[in-house]
Design an enzyme around this catalytic site. Structure first.
Site, short mmCIF file in Angstrom:
data_model
loop_
_atom_site.label_atom_id
_atom_site.label_comp_id
_atom_site.label_asym_id
_atom_site.label_seq_id
_atom_site.Cartn_x
_atom_site.Cartn_y
_atom_site.Cartn_z
CD GLU A 126 53.84 14.60 104.25
OE1 GLU A 126 54.51 13.69 104.76
OE2 GLU A 126 52.67 14.85 104.57
CG HIS A 155 54.32 15.95 110.67
ND1 HIS A 155 55.55 15.35 110.46
CD2 HIS A 155 53.62 15.79 109.51
CE1 HIS A 155 55.59 14.85 109.24
NE2 HIS A 155 54.43 15.11 108.64
CB CYS A 156 54.34 21.46 108.56
SG CYS A 156 53.60 22.54 107.33
N PRO A 157 51.95 19.16 107.28
CG PRO A 157 49.63 19.25 107.04
CD PRO A 157 50.72 19.55 108.01
#
Length: 267
Positions: free
Chosen positions: A133, A128-130
């Protein structure tokens, strides 16, 4: 309503977009190579840089809003789901049994994982890439790599443009006052360039061995990898085949069959 907006990554996307255009405006307004080209009537370089920025922003939103490959709901109760049919076709003696997710109660295909941020299970979950998002999974992973390539090209171009605008001055105080905005832009672009290089390099390496970030970091906790040797990857088909499959094969892969075939016939 407000909470849903925050959960959807609205602020992150707006922040990224604003920062991108603020830096772009700074590079165009200061005495950089872009500004000098405009004054001389040579519009090719400014136009190419502007189009590159637009492309990077469009790809950012495409990857950010794209379905990463969420596992769909089970079929009607009492009917056999596609995953159950698939499981029945594969011998269970050599393939770990498909399990149900403890959070959304869906049957997880191999290489899928539940994302606690998205609250959904994702096919061939990577991470999950912040920054975007969103999850990076089977459906948007290749677009994430393309976005990183375009973003890196944009950042390197921005570094070159920012350096071309640094002006000399008689004192340090005057130098900082004249070049303050360009220096700030240069620092931000430099930091993002390092981050993108690291991300792109690590992802290309993992793609070349057909491994996800989650599998690489949590190998000891993943049921279908526990029984493999330390250097063994049941999904690895060689660098060229792995790259071809990743960039050129646009379909959902039945990883249970790949796992079963490779564990029965190891290279």
């Amino acid at each position: 309503m407000v909470q849903n907006v925050f959960r959807s990554g609205f602020l992150v996307r707006v922040g990224h977009t604003l920062l991108t255009w603020i830096i772009t405006v700074i590079l165009f307004l200061h005495n950089t190579s872009l500004r000098r080209c405009e004054e001389q009537g040579e519009l090719l370089l400014p136009a190419l840089f502007f189009l590159l920025v637009i492309l990077s922003v469009l790809l950012y939103f495409a990857v950010s809003l794209m379905d990463p490959g969420f596992v769909l709901n089970d079929t009607v109760k009492g009917a056999q789901s596609p995953n159950e049919e698939m499981e029945a076709m594969i011998p269970q003696s050599s393939t770990p049994r498909l399990r149900r997710c403890g959070y959304c109660l869906l049957q997880q295909p191999m290489r899928a994982k539940h994302c606690h941020m998205c609250k959904r299970c994702v096919h061939r979950f990577d991470h999950h890439c912040p920054w975007i998002e969103n999850c990076v999974g089977e459906r948007n992973h290749r677009w994430f790599i393309i976005y990183l390539l375009v973003q890196l090209l944009t950042l390197l171009s921005g570094l070159h443009v920012a350096l071309s605008g640094i002006s000399p001055a008689l004192t340090w105080e005057q130098w900082f006052r004249v070049n303050g905005f360009l220096l700030a832009a240069l620092c931000i672009v430099g930091i993002f360039s390092v981050v993108v290089v690291v991300l792109l390099g690590s992802h290309l390496y993992l793609i070349s061995i057909n491994c996800t970030t989650w599998e690489f970091m949590s190998r000891h906790r993943i049921s279908y990898l526990k029984t493999c040797k330390d250097e063994e990857n049941p999904f690895d088909r060689g660098v060229l085949c792995n790259l071809w499959d990743f960039f050129c094969i646009c379909r959902t892969v039945m990883w249970e069959k790949v796992y079963h075939r490779n564990t029965l016939n190891p290279v």
